[in-house]
Structures are given as structure tokens and as C-alpha cells.
Design an enzyme around this catalytic site. Sequence first.
Site, mmCIF file in Angstrom:
data_model
loop_
_atom_site.group_PDB
_atom_site.id
_atom_site.type_symbol
_atom_site.label_atom_id
_atom_site.label_comp_id
_atom_site.label_asym_id
_atom_site.label_seq_id
_atom_site.Cartn_x
_atom_site.Cartn_y
_atom_site.Cartn_z
ATOM 1 C CE1 TYR A 141 130.580 -17.627 75.266
ATOM 2 C CE2 TYR A 141 129.990 -17.883 72.976
ATOM 3 C CZ TYR A 141 130.208 -18.438 74.217
ATOM 4 O OH TYR A 141 130.053 -19.784 74.405
ATOM 5 C CE LYS A 186 120.843 -22.630 86.292
ATOM 6 N NZ LYS A 186 120.419 -24.028 86.544
ATOM 7 C CG ASP A 219 119.635 -26.856 84.791
ATOM 8 O OD1 ASP A 219 118.811 -26.148 84.190
ATOM 9 O OD2 ASP A 219 119.689 -26.917 86.033
ATOM 10 C CG ASP A 243 129.390 -21.816 71.544
ATOM 11 O OD1 ASP A 243 129.469 -22.603 70.579
ATOM 12 O OD2 ASP A 243 130.386 -21.247 72.037
ATOM 13 C CG ASP A 247 129.500 -27.898 69.501
ATOM 14 O OD1 ASP A 247 129.088 -27.311 68.472
ATOM 15 O OD2 ASP A 247 130.706 -28.024 69.780
#
Length: 353
Positions: A141, A186, A219, A243, A247
Site C-alpha cells: 500500500y 506467502k 491462502d 486488510d 474483514d
Amino acid sequence: MKARIAILPGDGIGPEVIAEGVRCLRALQLRGGHDFTLIECPFGGAAIDLTGEPLPKTTLTTCQSADAVLLGAIGGPKWSAPELKVRPEQGLLALRRALGVYANLRPVQVHRALSGASTLKSEVVTGVDLLFVRELTGGIYFGEKRREAHQASDLCVYTVEEIERIVRAAARLAEQRRGRLVSIDKANVLETSRLWREVVTRVMRAEFPQVALEHMLVDAAAMHLVRRPRDFDVLVTENMFGDILTDEASMLAGSLGLLPSASLGAGRRGLYEPIHGSAPDIAGRGIANPYGTVLSVALLLRHSLGLAAEATALEQAVAAAIDAGARTADIAADGSAVTTREAGEAVLTRLSL
Ligand code: NAD
């Protein structure tokens, strides 16, 4: 205890839920003999209307000199037309930067009486009690962004220091809980994730050998969060993965209105807010769920003011209020909903200190 707390009601349902958080703070102040100075400041869309900018200088300096900041929510259709250059969200990013908060804490607990409110099966979510720690200031970001005629790129950068400080924050929290930390990355694909995994492993071995560490690919984590969410204690991850996964995790609890958050930096000062937005669809009707805000006040008491007993008393009062059926429309059975004010009142009457 003497403390200065900046209160930023913001937009939409922000002022409605903040009013209940403030009533809890005042009640605890009275009962505990504390000296809290609450300073209300304009922020977000409300501040744009008032001053032309989302984070006016006086709001910023008040927050910087406060022991803690309590925020409602910002934004709404009035300030989101694509042609507008000044937006409420800019204020939030600027405030987080100015306060140097890099660790975003999002606890998710599923209240036993509300396990039916989740979209997942009750037997999967009953007993969930996990804490996400998301890195807030680094990663993709904030890396260099490029746009050319036929391609675009976003650079993901993490330094060793950024990873060390977030893993230490998460590990300290794991020590105070059930002593288990899952680090999400990852590492099979991304170089930043390989560095992340190396640093996490080194810091945990050297400084927190008593905390059980598990590495998990992002994942797989997304899948296990909905398959066996009860197995998680503390989860730590980088900005974008956090992020998305926070959620996903928020849905375990059944309503956005129930969940608090804290953003912490190097010192004790923190920014506390419910995870929901300004909910323009229900704003002004007095029906918003204030429990996410009240639980954010509990986090504020615990992490910025060191008032652990008060924090626990507030959390227990919210649980007791829910048990007693004080449920706003988002978590109530048809026809039995209480108002925002009544929900706040239900907490206050059950607050024992
Ligand atoms: P939202 O969280 O405001 O609302 C999503 C849905 O959840 C709505 O149906 C809403 O009514 C419901 N909801 C949210 N909070 C609730 C509560 N306390 N009680 C009962 N129901 C509740 O998300 P959105 O609609 O995508 O965004 C609305 C505005 O909020 C946008 O301008 C967005 O940019 C802003 N926003 C701000 C923040 C923040 O202040 N940190 C976070 C997210 C979104």
C-alpha cells in the site's frame, strides 16, 4: 489516574455510537475516581464541512498530545463524489501516520448467545476468541506506484525493523493470552514474505521461546479461518493480507457493529475505533450497534491507560447486556431490537466495579 482522551465522533453513525462510548468512560471515571479530560474534535467529513480539511491542525495537535484517541467513523456519500479532491479518508491516513501507529489489533470473540447471528454454522463459530495483529504502515500500500500506457506496478517493501517490531507486539499479546502465534505470509512466492518468515522465526526463537509459533500461507489461512476458527489465538501478518483477512474474520461474529479495534505505536498512545464505517443507510435513526465502540473503549483503557480491571468490567458488562437481550437491530430477533441509547444503558446498568 489522570488522562487526556481526544474524542473524534466523525460522520454518519459515528456521533451516535461515540455518545455511548463516552457515557461508559464518564461512568468509569466517576466510579474509579479517575481524572479523564475528554476533548471533542472535528474529524472526517464533519471537519471538511467546518474547516475545509478532514484533519484540522487543532484536531491533530490535540490527538498528538492526548494519551489516547477514540474515533467513531468517517465518510459518507456527501464527501465521496469522484471529482472531490479533499476526502475524509485522507484524514484517517494522515492521523495514523502522525500518531506513528503501526500495529492494528482486531480481536474477534463470538458471544455464546450470538453464534446463530454468523453466516457460518453455529458449531463452527461458537467459542471463537482470536486476535489479529496487522502491520499498518508498510507493504504494497505504501510502496512506489507506477503507471504506464499498458502496464502498472505497485512495489511491496518491508524492512527487517518493521517486521521485528510487529512480531514483538504480537508475541507480547500472545504471551498474555493462550501463548500461540500464527504468522501469515506467502513465502512460497514473495521475497518480502521470505524475509518476513526469517525475521519472525529468529525473533520468536530468541525472545519468545515460550510462545508456540506456526507459519501459515495466506491462502491456507483464509481457508482455515472459516473451517476451524476456534483453533486460532493470535495471528500476525503484513498490511494487505491483514486488510483482507481481518474483514473475513469479522464475519465470524455476525455483525460489524460488534467489533472493536486498536492501532498502537511505540509508546502507549493509541487510536481506538469500531471496525465499521459510518453506515449512512442507518445514520440519524438511533439504531446503530454501539458495542463495537464500547469494546474499543475497553481496549483504550487496557492498552493506553493501563486500567485492566476497568477494561474487563466493561467487556463483561457488554456480554451481560447481550445475554439479557439488549440487542440492536443488526443482532436482534425480529421485533425485539433496542435503540443505540438503550444498548448503552444496558451496559451501564451492568457495569460493576
Ligand atoms: P459500513 O461499515 O459503514 O456499513 C456496512 C453495513 O453494515 C451497512 O449496512 C451498515 O448499516 C451496517 N453497519 C455498520 N456499522 C453498524 C453498526 N454499528 N450497527 C448496525 N449496523 C451497522 O460500510 P460501508 O457502507 O461500506 O461504508 C460507509 C462509509 O463508511 C463509506 O464512506 C466508507 O468509506 C466509510 N468507512 C469508514 C471507515 C472508518 O471510519 N474507519 C471504515 C469503513 C468504511
